[in-house]
Design an enzyme around this catalytic site. Sequence first.
Site, PDB file in Angstrom:
ATOM      1  N   GLU A   1       0.851  -1.155  -0.105  1.00 31.47           N
ATOM      2  CA  GLU A   1      -0.166   0.003   0.164  1.00 31.47           C
ATOM      3  C   GLU A   1       0.990   1.324  -0.155  1.00 31.47           C
ATOM      4  OE1 GLU A   1      -4.036  -1.602   1.925  1.00 31.47           O
ATOM      5  OE2 GLU A   1      -2.673  -0.675   3.260  1.00 31.47           O
TER       6      GLU A   1
ATOM      7  N   ARG B   1      -1.444   9.139   8.843  1.00 28.32           N
ATOM      8  CA  ARG B   1      -1.082   7.539   9.414  1.00 28.32           C
ATOM      9  C   ARG B   1      -0.829   6.964   7.854  1.00 28.32           C
ATOM     10  NH1 ARG B   1      -4.903   3.189   8.624  1.00 28.32           N
ATOM     11  NH2 ARG B   1      -6.127   4.741   7.367  1.00 28.32           N
TER      12      ARG B   1
ATOM     13  N   HIS C   1     -11.758   9.439   5.995  1.00 30.15           N
ATOM     14  CA  HIS C   1     -11.456   8.076   6.282  1.00 30.15           C
ATOM     15  C   HIS C   1     -11.167   7.624   7.712  1.00 30.15           C
ATOM     16  CE1 HIS C   1     -10.520   4.182   5.290  1.00 30.15           C
ATOM     17  NE2 HIS C   1      -9.297   4.192   5.448  1.00 30.15           N
TER      18      HIS C   1
ATOM     19  N   HIS D   1      -9.377   9.153   2.266  1.00 27.98           N
ATOM     20  CA  HIS D   1      -8.992   8.260   1.603  1.00 27.98           C
ATOM     21  C   HIS D   1      -9.049   8.454  -0.004  1.00 27.98           C
ATOM     22  CE1 HIS D   1      -8.511   4.192  -0.301  1.00 27.98           C
ATOM     23  NE2 HIS D   1      -7.958   3.966   0.934  1.00 27.98           N
TER      24      HIS D   1
ATOM     25  N   ARG E   1      -1.226   8.520   1.091  1.00 30.02           N
ATOM     26  CA  ARG E   1      -2.617   9.129   0.737  1.00 30.02           C
ATOM     27  C   ARG E   1      -2.729  10.545   0.868  1.00 30.02           C
ATOM     28  NH1 ARG E   1      -5.678   4.841   4.733  1.00 30.02           N
ATOM     29  NH2 ARG E   1      -5.070   3.501   3.338  1.00 30.02           N
TER      30      ARG E   1
HETATM   31  P1  FAD Z   1     -14.386   0.603  15.560  1.00 24.76           P
HETATM   32  O1  FAD Z   1     -13.852  -0.674  14.877  1.00 24.76           O
HETATM   33  O2  FAD Z   1     -14.871   1.800  14.680  1.00 24.76           O
HETATM   34  O3  FAD Z   1     -15.129   0.309  16.780  1.00 24.76           O
HETATM   35  C1  FAD Z   1     -15.857   1.345  17.675  1.00 24.76           C
HETATM   36  C2  FAD Z   1     -16.811   0.704  18.217  1.00 24.76           C
HETATM   37  O4  FAD Z   1     -17.305   1.571  19.132  1.00 24.76           O
HETATM   38  C3  FAD Z   1     -18.283   0.480  17.532  1.00 24.76           C
HETATM   39  O5  FAD Z   1     -18.633  -0.827  17.981  1.00 24.76           O
HETATM   40  C4  FAD Z   1     -19.358   1.414  17.515  1.00 24.76           C
HETATM   41  O6  FAD Z   1     -20.551   0.989  17.427  1.00 24.76           O
HETATM   42  C5  FAD Z   1     -18.990   1.560  18.872  1.00 24.76           C
HETATM   43  N1  FAD Z   1     -19.352   2.962  19.665  1.00 24.76           N
HETATM   44  C6  FAD Z   1     -19.103   4.123  18.983  1.00 24.76           C
HETATM   45  N2  FAD Z   1     -19.838   5.131  19.873  1.00 24.76           N
HETATM   46  C7  FAD Z   1     -20.277   4.486  20.888  1.00 24.76           C
HETATM   47  C8  FAD Z   1     -21.119   4.879  21.900  1.00 24.76           C
HETATM   48  N3  FAD Z   1     -21.473   6.144  22.176  1.00 24.76           N
HETATM   49  N4  FAD Z   1     -21.629   3.913  22.764  1.00 24.76           N
HETATM   50  C9  FAD Z   1     -21.579   2.800  22.537  1.00 24.76           C
HETATM   51  N5  FAD Z   1     -20.573   2.137  21.568  1.00 24.76           N
HETATM   52  C10 FAD Z   1     -20.343   3.194  20.660  1.00 24.76           C
HETATM   53  N6  FAD Z   1      -7.284   0.378   9.017  1.00 24.76           N
HETATM   54  C11 FAD Z   1      -6.361  -0.668   8.833  1.00 24.76           C
HETATM   55  O7  FAD Z   1      -5.303  -0.909   9.631  1.00 24.76           O
HETATM   56  N7  FAD Z   1      -6.291  -1.317   7.722  1.00 24.76           N
HETATM   57  C12 FAD Z   1      -7.322  -1.250   6.722  1.00 24.76           C
HETATM   58  O8  FAD Z   1      -7.214  -2.043   5.708  1.00 24.76           O
HETATM   59  C13 FAD Z   1      -8.452  -0.528   6.861  1.00 24.76           C
HETATM   60  N8  FAD Z   1      -9.445  -0.307   5.961  1.00 24.76           N
HETATM   61  C14 FAD Z   1     -10.344   0.482   6.511  1.00 24.76           C
HETATM   62  C15 FAD Z   1     -11.558   0.444   5.452  1.00 24.76           C
HETATM   63  C16 FAD Z   1     -12.573   1.213   5.852  1.00 24.76           C
HETATM   64  C17 FAD Z   1     -13.837   1.266   4.751  1.00 24.76           C
HETATM   65  C18 FAD Z   1     -12.774   2.057   6.974  1.00 24.76           C
HETATM   66  C19 FAD Z   1     -13.878   2.708   7.427  1.00 24.76           C
HETATM   67  C20 FAD Z   1     -11.412   1.923   7.730  1.00 24.76           C
HETATM   68  C21 FAD Z   1     -10.258   1.222   7.583  1.00 24.76           C
HETATM   69  N9  FAD Z   1      -9.347   1.206   8.353  1.00 24.76           N
HETATM   70  C22 FAD Z   1      -8.167   0.257   8.089  1.00 24.76           C
HETATM   71  C23 FAD Z   1      -9.213   1.988   9.515  1.00 24.76           C
HETATM   72  C24 FAD Z   1      -9.657   0.946  10.867  1.00 24.76           C
HETATM   73  O9  FAD Z   1     -10.688   0.099  10.318  1.00 24.76           O
HETATM   74  C25 FAD Z   1     -10.112   1.481  12.294  1.00 24.76           C
HETATM   75  O10 FAD Z   1      -9.281   2.624  12.393  1.00 24.76           O
HETATM   76  C26 FAD Z   1     -10.141   0.481  13.261  1.00 24.76           C
HETATM   77  O11 FAD Z   1     -10.946  -0.593  12.739  1.00 24.76           O
HETATM   78  C27 FAD Z   1     -10.785   1.334  14.532  1.00 24.76           C
HETATM   79  O12 FAD Z   1     -10.858   0.254  15.284  1.00 24.76           O
HETATM   80  P2  FAD Z   1     -11.448   0.560  16.833  1.00 24.76           P
HETATM   81  O13 FAD Z   1     -11.921  -0.564  17.631  1.00 24.76           O
HETATM   82  O14 FAD Z   1     -10.846   1.710  17.442  1.00 24.76           O
HETATM   83  O15 FAD Z   1     -12.793   1.310  16.276  1.00 24.76           O
HETATM   84  C1  SIN Z   2      -7.493   0.569   2.406  1.00 23.23           C
HETATM   85  O1  SIN Z   2      -7.647  -0.652   2.275  1.00 23.23           O
HETATM   86  O2  SIN Z   2      -7.204   1.148   1.242  1.00 23.23           O
HETATM   87  C2  SIN Z   2      -7.653   1.046   3.748  1.00 23.23           C
HETATM   88  C3  SIN Z   2      -6.416   0.729   4.384  1.00 23.23           C
HETATM   89  C4  SIN Z   2      -6.330   1.815   5.720  1.00 23.23           C
HETATM   90  O3  SIN Z   2      -7.086   2.610   5.805  1.00 23.23           O
HETATM   91  O4  SIN Z   2      -5.405   1.402   6.419  1.00 23.23           O
END
Ligand code: FAD
Ligand code: SIN
Length: 531
Positions: free
Chosen positions: A115, A385, A350, A243, A289
């Site tokens: 990437e 990032r 993103h 993104h 990016r």
């Molecule tokens: P999340 O996975 O967002 O979880 C947050 C949780 O908190 C959810 O369950 C939500 O419902 C809950 N929540 C929120 N507010 C409240 C509230 N007030 N009360 C109760 N619950 C609540 N990162 C990578 O490293 N590699 C990738 O390939 C990648 N691809 C991505 C593709 C997409 C489409 C997106 C959107 C993001 C991507 N990212 C990627 C970023 C990465 O997915 C996230 O940064 C990471 O998953 C965040 O994890 P987290 O547990 O912090 O939050």
């Molecule tokens: C992607 O698959 O392009 C997302 C990867 C990332 O947000 O880290």
Amino acid sequence: MAQIRHRVDFLVLGSGAAGLSYAIQVAEYGSVAIITKNNAAESNTQYAQGGIAAAMDVADSIENHVRDTLIAGAGLCDEQVVRTIIGEGPAEIRRLIEEGASFSENNGALHLGKEGGHGKSRIVHAADTTGEVVEETLLDRVKRHSNIQLLEHHFALELITDHHLGQHVSKVRPDIKCFGAYVFNESEDSVETWLAKSTMLATGGAGQVYLHTTNPSVATGDGVAMAYRAKARVANMEFVQFHPTSLFHEDARSFLISEAVRGEGAVLLNMTGLRFMSDYDDRLELAPRDIVARAIDDQLKTHGDPHVWLDISHKPAEMIRHHFPRIYARCKEVGIDITKDKIPVVPAAHYMCGGVFTDVNGQTSIERLLACGEVACTGLHGANRLASNSLLEALVVGYRSSALAVEIMKTSNWMEEIPDWDDSGTTHPAEWILISHNQDELRRIMWDYVGIVRSNLRLERADRRINLLYEETEAFYRRSRVSLGLCELRNMIAVAYLVIRSASIRRESRGLHFITDYPETVENERRMTFI
Ligand code: FAD
Ligand code: SIN
């Protein structure tokens, strides 16, 4: 009606990669409740495509990965934090595999994708559904653990702190403590008091603050907003990552076309069919990016076009279907065959690089409050990032912070003096049209004035308008009964304020923050922004 009070050793807000990996660890030491506002799997984690960055290949090294992360971070990473998180990456991947996660392989070894900004192929992935595999693996483990309660459709409203004991906490102080959270139970339509020895904030990102985003609807920045109201230190909120390639189609909002597609050779073309990235960066489509997103933004604004094209159709169809089954299927649903057709794409909000300031063990500036994952700002990402470093951070810090939480548990008790939620005087149900109108307005303001390219004039305009929305919504909140939509709107306004304020403080362009009034990076301005 008497309100319900719960007592738990470890309270976890959020069920993405960060909250779940932490919960699995602390469950060995005491009772755990995971509060999550939708179905448990609904999270940014679930939609992650590209994968998890980790130096797993013999031809790669931790040092290479550290270097690429520091370069992307544009001088604002905390190098010690970078070394710790990246150093623990390979062990985290092995742990996930032991838990049952199945990643893509090639001749019996992990297949490592490439990437933008990565000098080596180091993205561990499960085709283009990595997030789903990670989320399912962790959720499966959580559901089997007898010490863990998983509460879906429960919305964390506010962190409980000394403020709720009647103390006036008007600014960041070193001695504020967190005693749990007030939680709105949607099916009961009531607010419950959850007392905890420690509280983990793992509520994810805030992409919904922008009109165009890759994030699902739960990503409204609730955690940062709650922590800010509780007077936690919040850092680097100006660094919003856009993104470059989100699908542009009226029937497919918020669908990401992974950077891994460019990693496999896809090229970007403007609407006249010209490959344009060479005008912007020698690394072409695989530049970090922020550079690619700004290049696309420039093309769109220069030519007045609605989108650019991403084209991978010159690669073998079998390879495309094999590596990108979800992207292939989703595009097919809207009439685009990516093995033959070019894909219309635009940038979209993103990832939030800033957030609740923590150390590498998840400790925030508030005692007994931890944070990890996208809601937090550990110093790993700096001003930008590196792709696929965020799942890594969520998993590593989720794992590491469990040790701190266990220590806190040994010396803490439930704060029984905390009063129940006071909703006296809030008789009116919130009117949906007022909420949705203000949400739409906020998202449009942020997109138009606080987007990929900023200026002082635009930031001032955004500030004035967000202030109006704030006053209107606070008045409305004070007289309305608790509702999810209204609370999310309040939180989105708080996040918008933090982004605008942080962007206005930084008098230079750096990483993801580009402002036309200060187009250069200035060494004297090389510091984090704290609010
Ligand atoms: P999340 O996975 O967002 O979880 C947050 C949780 O908190 C959810 O369950 C939500 O419902 C809950 N929540 C929120 N507010 C409240 C509230 N007030 N009360 C109760 N619950 C609540 N990162 C990578 O490293 N590699 C990738 O390939 C990648 N691809 C991505 C593709 C997409 C489409 C997106 C959107 C993001 C991507 N990212 C990627 C970023 C990465 O997915 C996230 O940064 C990471 O998953 C965040 O994890 P987290 O547990 O912090 O939050
Ligand atoms: C992607 O698959 O392009 C997302 C990867 C990332 O947000 O880290």
